[in-house]
Design an enzyme around this catalytic site. Sequence first.
Site, PDB file in Angstrom:
ATOM      1  N   CYS A  17       0.834  -1.201   0.000  1.00  0.00           N
ATOM      2  CA  CYS A  17       0.000   0.000   0.000  1.00  0.00           C
ATOM      3  C   CYS A  17       0.874   1.258   0.000  1.00  0.00           C
ATOM      4  O   CYS A  17       1.548   1.552   0.987  1.00  0.00           O
ATOM      5  CB  CYS A  17      -0.915  -0.041   1.228  1.00  0.00           C
ATOM      6  SG  CYS A  17      -1.798   1.486   1.573  1.00  0.00           S
ATOM      7  N   CYS A  31       0.088   3.754   2.758  1.00  0.00           N
ATOM      8  CA  CYS A  31       0.546   3.215   4.046  1.00  0.00           C
ATOM      9  C   CYS A  31       2.029   3.504   4.244  1.00  0.00           C
ATOM     10  O   CYS A  31       2.455   3.929   5.326  1.00  0.00           O
ATOM     11  CB  CYS A  31       0.325   1.704   4.113  1.00  0.00           C
ATOM     12  SG  CYS A  31      -1.396   1.178   4.025  1.00  0.00           S
TER      13      CYS A  31
END
Length: 145
Positions: free
Chosen positions: A64, A67
Amino acid sequence: MNIRCPHCNKLNRVANERLGEHPSCGACGEPLLTGVLSLDRTALDDLLAQSSLPVLVDFWAPWCGPCRMFAPTFEAAAKKHGQALIFAKLDTEANQAAGAKFNIRSIPTLAVFHRGQELGRVSGALPPAQLEELVGNVLAHTSKP
């Protein structure tokens, strides 16, 4: 409770009543709570069940992009507020059962827990100012008698 040192990765046993006393790692001497704790499902369940301090969990995955971009912001907040609030990360890719248990539908998701109860959650990577506001709200809410 067992806490893995965010600095040297050694496991430390800390009594729950000592969490507010700024515990240090027995191996490297660094403060245990001034970093981000990387947890699996079992460690997260144990921490949430035992901690008297509020816990802010970043549910994330290595693939991600948001993230990974948010990680330094989360780490900086942990260094600043780590003695009053426990910062933890759980990789939902490696711990899919935990992602399902906590009903994580998007990542990153930040969830706040206190005394075993979820107080709220926010989805998406937060800029530093918004994370600081969230931490301030958590501390104001959880410090009431």
